[in-house]
Design an enzyme around this catalytic site. Structure first.
Site, PDB file in Angstrom:
ATOM      1  N   ALA A 127     -12.132   6.261  -3.731  1.00 51.69           N
ATOM      2  CA  ALA A 127     -11.643   7.199  -2.887  1.00 51.69           C
ATOM      3  C   ALA A 127     -10.904   6.984  -2.045  1.00 51.69           C
ATOM      4  O   ALA A 127     -11.238   7.997  -0.874  1.00 51.69           O
ATOM      5  CB  ALA A 127     -12.302   8.907  -3.249  1.00 51.69           C
ATOM      6  N   ILE A 128     -10.142   5.915  -1.436  1.00 51.88           N
ATOM      7  CA  ILE A 128      -9.120   6.712  -0.166  1.00 51.88           C
ATOM      8  C   ILE A 128      -8.633   6.900   0.232  1.00 51.88           C
ATOM      9  O   ILE A 128      -8.323   7.124   1.074  1.00 51.88           O
ATOM     10  CB  ILE A 128      -8.582   4.155  -0.287  1.00 51.88           C
ATOM     11  CG1 ILE A 128      -9.453   3.255  -0.605  1.00 51.88           C
ATOM     12  CG2 ILE A 128      -7.881   3.939   0.866  1.00 51.88           C
ATOM     13  CD1 ILE A 128     -10.403   3.111  -0.324  1.00 51.88           C
ATOM     14  N   GLY A 129      -7.789   7.537  -0.667  1.00 52.76           N
ATOM     15  CA  GLY A 129      -7.015   8.951  -0.056  1.00 52.76           C
ATOM     16  C   GLY A 129      -5.840   8.635  -0.185  1.00 52.76           C
ATOM     17  O   GLY A 129      -4.852   8.954   0.645  1.00 52.76           O
ATOM     18  N   CYS A 160      -2.262   9.058  -8.079  1.00 55.32           N
ATOM     19  CA  CYS A 160      -3.743   8.950  -7.190  1.00 55.32           C
ATOM     20  C   CYS A 160      -4.322   9.849  -7.708  1.00 55.32           C
ATOM     21  O   CYS A 160      -3.417  11.175  -7.510  1.00 55.32           O
ATOM     22  CB  CYS A 160      -2.662   8.836  -6.232  1.00 55.32           C
ATOM     23  SG  CYS A 160      -4.511   8.847  -4.915  1.00 55.32           S
ATOM     24  N   ASN A 202      -2.376   3.804 -12.613  1.00 58.19           N
ATOM     25  CA  ASN A 202      -3.293   3.883 -11.987  1.00 58.19           C
ATOM     26  C   ASN A 202      -4.859   4.408 -12.115  1.00 58.19           C
ATOM     27  O   ASN A 202      -5.064   3.682 -13.181  1.00 58.19           O
ATOM     28  CB  ASN A 202      -2.889   5.001 -11.125  1.00 58.19           C
ATOM     29  CG  ASN A 202      -2.925   5.088  -9.711  1.00 58.19           C
ATOM     30  OD1 ASN A 202      -4.208   4.410  -9.393  1.00 58.19           O
ATOM     31  ND2 ASN A 202      -1.820   5.002  -9.081  1.00 58.19           N
ATOM     32  N   LYS A 247       0.588  -1.260   0.495  1.00 58.48           N
ATOM     33  CA  LYS A 247       0.295  -0.078   0.156  1.00 58.48           C
ATOM     34  C   LYS A 247       0.592   1.403  -0.092  1.00 58.48           C
ATOM     35  O   LYS A 247       2.157   1.437   0.665  1.00 58.48           O
ATOM     36  CB  LYS A 247      -0.766  -0.113   1.064  1.00 58.48           C
ATOM     37  CG  LYS A 247      -1.709   0.907   1.201  1.00 58.48           C
ATOM     38  CD  LYS A 247      -2.965   1.364   0.056  1.00 58.48           C
ATOM     39  CE  LYS A 247      -3.350   3.141   0.095  1.00 58.48           C
ATOM     40  NZ  LYS A 247      -4.162   2.917  -0.828  1.00 58.48           N
ATOM     41  N   GLY A 296      -4.574  -5.930  -9.468  1.00 54.36           N
ATOM     42  CA  GLY A 296      -5.797  -4.938  -8.000  1.00 54.36           C
ATOM     43  C   GLY A 296      -6.390  -5.415  -7.770  1.00 54.36           C
ATOM     44  O   GLY A 296      -6.410  -6.526  -7.274  1.00 54.36           O
ATOM     45  N   ASN A 302       4.850   6.673  -6.859  1.00 49.68           N
ATOM     46  CA  ASN A 302       3.148   7.110  -7.180  1.00 49.68           C
ATOM     47  C   ASN A 302       3.413   8.052  -7.538  1.00 49.68           C
ATOM     48  O   ASN A 302       2.987   9.195  -6.518  1.00 49.68           O
ATOM     49  CB  ASN A 302       2.498   6.493  -6.294  1.00 49.68           C
ATOM     50  CG  ASN A 302       0.637   6.951  -6.755  1.00 49.68           C
ATOM     51  OD1 ASN A 302       0.523   7.390  -7.484  1.00 49.68           O
ATOM     52  ND2 ASN A 302       0.103   6.241  -5.658  1.00 49.68           N
ATOM     53  N   GLY A 316      -4.043  -3.336 -15.169  1.00 48.28           N
ATOM     54  CA  GLY A 316      -5.432  -2.361 -15.342  1.00 48.28           C
ATOM     55  C   GLY A 316      -5.662  -3.398 -15.753  1.00 48.28           C
ATOM     56  O   GLY A 316      -6.245  -4.104 -16.672  1.00 48.28           O
TER      57      GLY A 316
HETATM   58  C1  LIG Z   1      -8.827   0.238  -3.016  1.00 46.69           C
HETATM   59  C2  LIG Z   1      -7.805   0.967  -4.191  1.00 46.69           C
HETATM   60  C3  LIG Z   1      -6.458   1.060  -3.624  1.00 46.69           C
HETATM   61  C4  LIG Z   1      -5.683   1.688  -4.805  1.00 46.69           C
HETATM   62  N1  LIG Z   1      -3.655   2.551  -3.873  1.00 46.69           N
HETATM   63  C5  LIG Z   1      -3.208   2.087  -4.309  1.00 46.69           C
HETATM   64  C6  LIG Z   1      -2.098   3.340  -3.480  1.00 46.69           C
HETATM   65  O1  LIG Z   1      -1.952   2.662  -2.679  1.00 46.69           O
HETATM   66  N2  LIG Z   1      -1.169   3.921  -4.708  1.00 46.69           N
HETATM   67  C7  LIG Z   1      -1.262   3.336  -5.279  1.00 46.69           C
HETATM   68  O2  LIG Z   1      -0.156   4.283  -6.455  1.00 46.69           O
HETATM   69  N3  LIG Z   1      -2.224   2.334  -6.313  1.00 46.69           N
HETATM   70  C8  LIG Z   1      -3.054   2.425  -5.986  1.00 46.69           C
HETATM   71  N4  LIG Z   1      -4.421   1.991  -6.487  1.00 46.69           N
HETATM   72  C9  LIG Z   1      -4.501   1.724  -7.582  1.00 46.69           C
HETATM   73  C10 LIG Z   1      -4.226  -0.071  -7.970  1.00 46.69           C
HETATM   74  O3  LIG Z   1      -2.609  -0.403  -7.086  1.00 46.69           O
HETATM   75  C11 LIG Z   1      -4.242   0.080  -9.869  1.00 46.69           C
HETATM   76  O4  LIG Z   1      -3.103   0.956 -10.019  1.00 46.69           O
HETATM   77  C12 LIG Z   1      -5.475  -0.093 -10.127  1.00 46.69           C
HETATM   78  O5  LIG Z   1      -6.276   0.154  -9.109  1.00 46.69           O
HETATM   79  C13 LIG Z   1      -5.459  -0.395 -11.457  1.00 46.69           C
HETATM   80  O6  LIG Z   1      -5.698  -2.269 -11.608  1.00 46.69           O
HETATM   81  P1  LIG Z   1      -6.452  -2.961 -11.246  1.00 46.69           P
HETATM   82  O7  LIG Z   1      -7.838  -2.859 -12.205  1.00 46.69           O
HETATM   83  O8  LIG Z   1      -6.210  -4.119 -11.591  1.00 46.69           O
HETATM   84  O9  LIG Z   1      -7.161  -2.788 -10.435  1.00 46.69           O
HETATM   85  C14 LIG Z   1      -5.382   1.586  -5.294  1.00 46.69           C
HETATM   86  C15 LIG Z   1      -6.701   0.264  -6.196  1.00 46.69           C
HETATM   87  C16 LIG Z   1      -7.240   0.420  -5.781  1.00 46.69           C
HETATM   88  C17 LIG Z   1      -8.487  -0.157  -6.052  1.00 46.69           C
END
Ligand SMILES: Cc1cc2nc3c(=O)[nH]c(=O)nc-3n(C[C@H](O)[C@H](O)[C@H](O)COP(=O)(O)O)c2cc1C
Length: 311
Positions: free
Chosen positions: A77-79, A137, A199, A52, A272, A134, A250
Site C-alpha cells: 500500500a505504497i500509495g 492503483c 495491476n 515508478k 514486478g 495507470n 502478474g
Molecule cells: C511495491 C509495488 C509498487 C508498485 N507501484 C506501481 C506503480 O507505481 N504504478 C503501477 O501502475 N503499478 C504499480 N505496481 C503494480 C505492478 O507494476 C504490477 O502491476 C503488479 O505488482 C503485478 O505484477 P507482479 O505480480 O509481477 O508484481 C506496484 C507493485 C508493487 C509490488
C-alpha cells in the site's frame, strides 16, 4: 544447443508503436527509476523499462507499515510515492536517456485534468518511448482505480490523455473488475495503442494478536506468484477482446511464467515482484526465453505469441 543457434532466434517485438529488443519489460513501482538497478542488471538487455508511477506533484505515499509478505506474494500500500514529474525530468531522466532501451513513463492523476496535464508535460520530454496510464492503483483515495473499474470513466481518462500526446499510449488495467473485456474495449476505443494488465488485486491482512490490520492503509494490492493464474486468465480474455497488443503482468518469476503469458496472447510481459526477490530476474527471463526458442527450434518469438491451442 549452440550459442550460434541461440543468437539467431528473433526476440524483438513491436508493441503499440514501441520497438523492443525482446518482450521483457519491468513493471512500474518494482524497478525504481531504472538507475537503482544499473549495478545489478545490464539495462540495455531489457525490452523496456517502465518507471515508478509519476504524478504532477511529488507524493510521500501512505504511512507505514505499507508492505508485507503473504503466502506466494506480497501486499503493498505504497500509495504511489514518487518524486513528481519535474524532479523526474531533472534528476532521473538524464541517466535514462543514455540507455539503448525504450523508457516508458507510468503516470497517474487525481482527476481527468491532472492526467491530461501530465501527458502534455511528458509529450515535451526527450527520450520517452511511451506512456503507461495507470487507471488501476488500488492504494490512493482519488483517481487510480476509480477510473479503471468503470468503462465510461476509463474511456474518458484515456481519451483526455490521447488528445494531449502522440506518444505510444498503454492503458494499465485493474483486475478488480467483473468484466475485463468491457474495460479493455473502452480504452481501445478511446485511443490506447496497447493495454497492460494486471495491476495488483485488492487484499488485506489482520494481526491476530492486536486484532488490527497489518497495513496502515488497511487494504493493499496483492502481487507475486499468488496472482499469476488470475492474471493469465485476464490477459487471455483481454487479448480476445481487443485488436491492440496486450502486455501481460502478474506473478512472472521466470521464463516459463513469461512464456505462459505470451502463449495466452500477450505480445510482451512486465516483471514486478520478482525484481524484489531476485534483482536479475528480468535479464534471466530474457535468456530463458531465448533458450526455450532455440531448444524448440522456434526462430521467432512471434510464433509463440497467442499460440494457445484449445481443442
Ligand atoms: C511495491 C509495488 C509498487 C508498485 N507501484 C506501481 C506503480 O507505481 N504504478 C503501477 O501502475 N503499478 C504499480 N505496481 C503494480 C505492478 O507494476 C504490477 O502491476 C503488479 O505488482 C503485478 O505484477 P507482479 O505480480 O509481477 O508484481 C506496484 C507493485 C508493487 C509490488
Amino acid at each position: 544447443m549452440s550459442n550460434q543457434n541461440q543468437r539467431s532466434c528473433n526476440l524483438s517485438v513491436q508493441v503499440g508503436g514501441i520497438q523492443m529488443k525482446n518482450p521483457v519489460m519491468t513493471a512500474s513501482g518494482t524497478f525504481g527509476y531504472g538507475e537503482e538497478f544499473a549495478s545489478l542488471v545490464d539495462l540495455n538487455k531489457l525490452g523496456g523499462i517502465v518507471v515508478k508511477g509519476l504524478s504532477l506533484k511529488p507524493s510521500a505515499g501512505n504511512p507505514p507499515p505499507r508492505t508485507l509478505e503473504t503466502c506466494g506474494g506480497m501486499l503493498n500500500a505504497i500509495g504511489l510515492e514518487n518524486v513528481g514529474i519535474e524532479a523526474f525530468a531533472q534528476e532521473k531522466l538524464p541517466f535514462l536517456q543514455t540507455l539503448d532501451t525504450p523508457i516508458v513513463l507510468n503516470m497517474f492523476g487525481h482527476d481527468i485534468k491532472t492526467y491530461a496535464e501530465l501527458a502534455e508535460r511528458i509529450q515535451d520530454m526527450d527520450g520517452i518511448a511511451g506512456i503507461e496510464v495507470n487507471i488501476s492503483c488500488p492504494n490512493i483515495k482519488a483517481g487510480g482505480i476509480a477510473f479503471g473499474t468503470d468503462p465510461k470513466m476509463a474511456f474518458e481518462v484515456v481519451k483526455a490523455v490521447r488528445e494531449k500526446t502522440g506518444l505510444p499510449l498503454i492503458a494499465k488495467l485493474s483486475p478488480n473488475v467483473t468484466d475485463i473485456q468491457a474495460i479493455a474495449r473502452s480504452v481501445e476505443e478511446a485511443g490506447a495503442d496497447a493495454v497492460s494488465l494486471i495491476n495488483t488485486i485488492i487484499g488485506m491482512a489482520v494481526d491476530v494478536a492486536t486484532r488490527r490490520p497489518k497495513l496502515a492503509n488497511i487494504t493493499g494490492g496483492l502481487s507475486g506468484p499468488a496472482i499469476k493464474p488470475v492474471a493469465l486468465r485476464m490477459v487471455w480474455e483481454a487479448a480476445r477482446a481487443v485488436r491492440v497488443p496486450v502486455i501481460g503482468i502478474g506473478g512472472i518469476m521466470d521464463a516459463m511464467d513469461a512464456l505462459e503469458f505470451l502463449i495466452a496472447g500477450a505480445s510482451a510481459v512486465q516483471v514486478g515482484t520478482a525484481n524484489l526477490v531476485n534483482p536479475r530476474a528480468t535479464v534471466e527471463i530474457v535468456e530463458g526465453i531465448r533458450s526455450y526458442l532455440a531448444e524448440n527450434n522456434i526462430p521467432d518469438i512471434s510464433d509463440i505469441i497467442g499460440s494457445l491451442t484449445i481443442s
